[in-house]
Design an enzyme around this catalytic site. Structure first.
Site, PDB file in Angstrom:
ATOM      1  N   GLY A  12       4.851 -12.770  84.500  1.00  0.00           N
ATOM      2  CA  GLY A  12       3.871 -12.681  83.431  1.00  0.00           C
ATOM      3  C   GLY A  12       2.520 -12.122  83.829  1.00  0.00           C
ATOM      4  N   ASN A  65       1.426  -9.103  83.112  1.00  0.00           N
ATOM      5  CA  ASN A  65       0.888  -8.448  81.906  1.00  0.00           C
ATOM      6  C   ASN A  65       0.409  -9.483  80.894  1.00  0.00           C
ATOM      7  OD1 ASN A  65       1.062  -5.383  81.826  1.00  0.00           O
ATOM      8  ND2 ASN A  65       3.049  -5.942  82.723  1.00  0.00           N
ATOM      9  N   LEU A 117      16.627  -6.578  72.223  1.00  0.00           N
ATOM     10  CA  LEU A 117      16.556  -7.200  70.898  1.00  0.00           C
ATOM     11  C   LEU A 117      17.359  -6.370  69.901  1.00  0.00           C
ATOM     12  CD1 LEU A 117      12.788  -8.198  70.893  1.00  0.00           C
ATOM     13  CD2 LEU A 117      14.758  -9.694  71.267  1.00  0.00           C
ATOM     14  N   HIS A 143       6.494  -0.590  79.035  1.00  0.00           N
ATOM     15  CA  HIS A 143       7.597  -0.062  79.844  1.00  0.00           C
ATOM     16  C   HIS A 143       7.013   0.641  81.064  1.00  0.00           C
ATOM     17  CE1 HIS A 143      11.569   1.462  80.724  1.00  0.00           C
ATOM     18  NE2 HIS A 143      11.033   2.643  80.931  1.00  0.00           N
ATOM     19  N   GLU A 160      -0.681  -0.836  83.997  1.00  0.00           N
ATOM     20  CA  GLU A 160      -0.147  -1.636  82.889  1.00  0.00           C
ATOM     21  C   GLU A 160      -1.178  -2.654  82.418  1.00  0.00           C
ATOM     22  OE1 GLU A 160       3.839  -3.237  83.321  1.00  0.00           O
ATOM     23  OE2 GLU A 160       4.290  -1.807  84.905  1.00  0.00           O
TER      24      GLU A 160
HETATM   25  C1  GAR Z   1       6.365  -4.933  84.173  1.00  0.00           C
HETATM   26  O1  GAR Z   1       6.311  -3.898  85.122  1.00  0.00           O
HETATM   27  C2  GAR Z   1       6.886  -4.392  82.857  1.00  0.00           C
HETATM   28  O2  GAR Z   1       6.447  -3.089  82.573  1.00  0.00           O
HETATM   29  C3  GAR Z   1       8.370  -4.419  83.100  1.00  0.00           C
HETATM   30  O3  GAR Z   1       8.600  -5.619  83.773  1.00  0.00           O
HETATM   31  C4  GAR Z   1       7.449  -5.948  84.539  1.00  0.00           C
HETATM   32  C5  GAR Z   1       7.044  -7.353  84.163  1.00  0.00           C
HETATM   33  O4  GAR Z   1       6.016  -7.792  84.997  1.00  0.00           O
HETATM   34  N1  GAR Z   1       9.098  -4.343  81.877  1.00  0.00           N
HETATM   35  C6  GAR Z   1      10.277  -3.779  81.778  1.00  0.00           C
HETATM   36  O5  GAR Z   1      10.862  -3.276  82.708  1.00  0.00           O
HETATM   37  C7  GAR Z   1      10.863  -3.805  80.384  1.00  0.00           C
HETATM   38  N2  GAR Z   1      12.024  -2.983  80.314  1.00  0.00           N
HETATM   39  P1  GAR Z   1       5.096  -8.986  84.576  1.00  0.00           P
HETATM   40  O6  GAR Z   1       6.032 -10.151  84.233  1.00  0.00           O
HETATM   41  O7  GAR Z   1       4.295  -9.279  85.800  1.00  0.00           O
HETATM   42  O8  GAR Z   1       4.278  -8.564  83.400  1.00  0.00           O
END
Ligand code: GAR
Length: 216
Positions: free
Chosen positions: A14, A16, A96, A112, A177
């Site tokens: 988590g 992000n 989803l 993404h 991100e």
């Molecule tokens: C992030 O890099 C996000 O962009 C990616 O998972 C990671 C989650 O990190 N999402 C995907 O790959 C979706 N297909 P976080 O839990 O530290 O935010």
């Protein structure tokens, strides 16, 4: 204007989510994070959210077997119970179905780790390196039924540097991100994003930082 009520859906650490929570502490931020929901009971982000005083919920997809829609009905019930306006997928690793996506038209965002439309799906950093990409990055987009394909709200680019491995590249992308997701949520919550077919346009002038390139 009342701040928009936001739920963040996570499956893991988590980071992000933390960036969105941090941004929403600013008094002028147009959204508040009222719920963090995970499909995994062991998601590290749940404890982080709780420590921030944010309500959390777990809807464990494993309890629903192959019945994706039953899982999504349970998620949707939580979103409705918390009177959510906007849903942010942040490392939420479940595909989803149109059933739930259709309930959040232009109100469900995803981040993404690639410059869409390049590298949809998983293992984006490995694939960017294998392709010899010189630039990589991340995208926040409106969620539509086709995976990683919705209208783009914000993108951040980073260079691919000689000697990069997937972990180094992932870390550089992750920093971007954490900038673009709070930005994209701000634009959506402010009502500045107009979704027209496959495109988004933003009303009003862009502030510095709303078009992002982070050099080496
Ligand atoms: C992030 O890099 C996000 O962009 C990616 O998972 C990671 C989650 O990190 N999402 C995907 O790959 C979706 N297909 P976080 O839990 O530290 O935010």
């Amino acid at each position: 204007m009342a701040r928009k009520r936001v739920a963040i859906l996570i499956s893991g650490r988590g980071s992000n989510m933390s960036a969105l929570i941090g941004a929403a502490k600013a008094p002028d931020y147009p959204a508040e994070i009222v719920l963090v929901l995970s499909n995994r009971p062991d998601a590290g982000g749940l404890a982080v959210a709780q420590a921030e005083g944010i309500a959390t919920a777990v809807v464990d997809h494993k309890q629903f077997g192959k019945d994706r829609e039953a899982f999504e009905r349970a998620v949707q019930a939580q979103l409705e119970a918390y009177r959510i306006d906007i849903v942010c997928l942040a490392g939420f690793m479940r595909i989803l179905t149109p059933w739930i996506i259709g309930r959040w038209p232009d109100r469900m965002l995803n981040i993404h780790p690639a410059l869409l439309p390049a590298f949809k799906g998983l293992h984006t950093h490995e694939r960017a390196l294998a392709d010899g990409a010189t630039e990589h990055g991340a995208t926040v987009h409106v969620v539509v039924p086709e995976m990683d394909s919705g209208p783009i709200v914000a993108q951040g680019k980073v260079p691919v540097l000689p000697g990069d491995d997937a972990a180094a590249l992932a870390a550089r992308v992750l920093a971007v991100e954490h900038i673009i997701y709070p930005l994209a949520l701000r634009l959506i919550a402010d009502g500045r994003v107009r979704v027209a077919g496959a495109c988004c346009t933003v009303d009003g002038p862009l502030s510095p930082g709303e078009a992002i390139y982070i050099p080496a």
